[in-house]
Design a protein around this motif. Sequence first.
Motif, PDB file in Angstrom:
ATOM      1  N   PHE A  52      -0.826 -23.395  25.416  1.00 37.18           N
ATOM      2  CA  PHE A  52       0.442 -24.176  25.863  1.00 37.18           C
ATOM      3  C   PHE A  52       1.145 -24.253  24.477  1.00 37.18           C
ATOM      4  O   PHE A  52       0.744 -24.701  23.387  1.00 37.18           O
ATOM      5  CB  PHE A  52      -0.293 -25.597  26.181  1.00 37.18           C
ATOM      6  N   ALA A  53       2.565 -24.433  24.684  1.00 37.11           N
ATOM      7  CA  ALA A  53       3.628 -24.819  23.691  1.00 37.11           C
ATOM      8  C   ALA A  53       3.988 -26.125  23.923  1.00 37.11           C
ATOM      9  O   ALA A  53       4.558 -26.565  24.868  1.00 37.11           O
ATOM     10  CB  ALA A  53       4.675 -23.723  23.843  1.00 37.11           C
ATOM     11  N   ILE A  54       3.571 -26.896  22.852  1.00 41.30           N
ATOM     12  CA  ILE A  54       3.878 -28.454  22.940  1.00 41.30           C
ATOM     13  C   ILE A  54       4.468 -28.681  21.646  1.00 41.30           C
ATOM     14  O   ILE A  54       4.133 -28.530  20.669  1.00 41.30           O
ATOM     15  CB  ILE A  54       2.665 -29.390  22.941  1.00 41.30           C
ATOM     16  N   PRO A  55       5.883 -29.076  21.579  1.00 41.73           N
ATOM     17  CA  PRO A  55       6.696 -29.399  20.768  1.00 41.73           C
ATOM     18  C   PRO A  55       6.208 -30.537  19.865  1.00 41.73           C
ATOM     19  O   PRO A  55       5.482 -31.336  20.494  1.00 41.73           O
ATOM     20  CB  PRO A  55       8.012 -29.533  21.240  1.00 41.73           C
ATOM     21  N   VAL A  56       6.635 -30.730  18.291  1.00 37.79           N
ATOM     22  CA  VAL A  56       6.135 -31.903  17.659  1.00 37.79           C
ATOM     23  C   VAL A  56       7.051 -32.908  18.446  1.00 37.79           C
ATOM     24  O   VAL A  56       7.954 -32.879  19.191  1.00 37.79           O
ATOM     25  CB  VAL A  56       6.856 -31.527  16.314  1.00 37.79           C
TER      26      VAL A  56
END
Length: 151
Positions: free
Chosen positions: A89-93
């Motif tokens: 999963f791409a979870i941003p900062v």
Amino acid sequence: MKYMAPPPGEYERGLFAHTDKPVSTIICDDHVSGLEIEVNDGQWIKLSLSPSSFCFVVGDPLKSNGRLKAVNHRVMMSGDKDRFSLAAFAIPVEGTVIKAPKELIDEQHPQLYKDFDFMDFFLFAFSDPAKHIDSGEQLQAYASLSPPVSH
Ligand SMILES: O=C(O)CCC(=O)C(=O)O
Ligand SMILES: [Fe+2]
């Protein structure tokens, strides 16, 4: 994830239908198929990922003013093999604000969603009130601009 083989002859839900809440997801599996995407209302296609392929899933926050589709997908199991999958999963900062690129907003494509904090949306999507909202409608419920705004 591990999905158990269903009882003999059954076609059983492994994961309920949803759109993804992270920005995007990359899915690989052990070639026991099970992942299905909804192509038209109610019409599902089972994906068979080859050993060298993966599936890139656009999440709700990557809809890019509605130009990309956050596909509805689910896992349905049949046959006698358990299925193993891996989802990245791409979870941003923290603090990342999701905005539609201004190049994608014009008279023909008015802005559909307000700018929003990724984590606020993510927490909303997994909150109790959001459980009553269809997964594919959660971004609309959280961030829709009505009427849409053209710049
Ligand atoms: O296991 C899969 O193939 C799908 C997983 C998935 O859709 C998810 O974790 O959001
Ligand atoms: Fe998913």
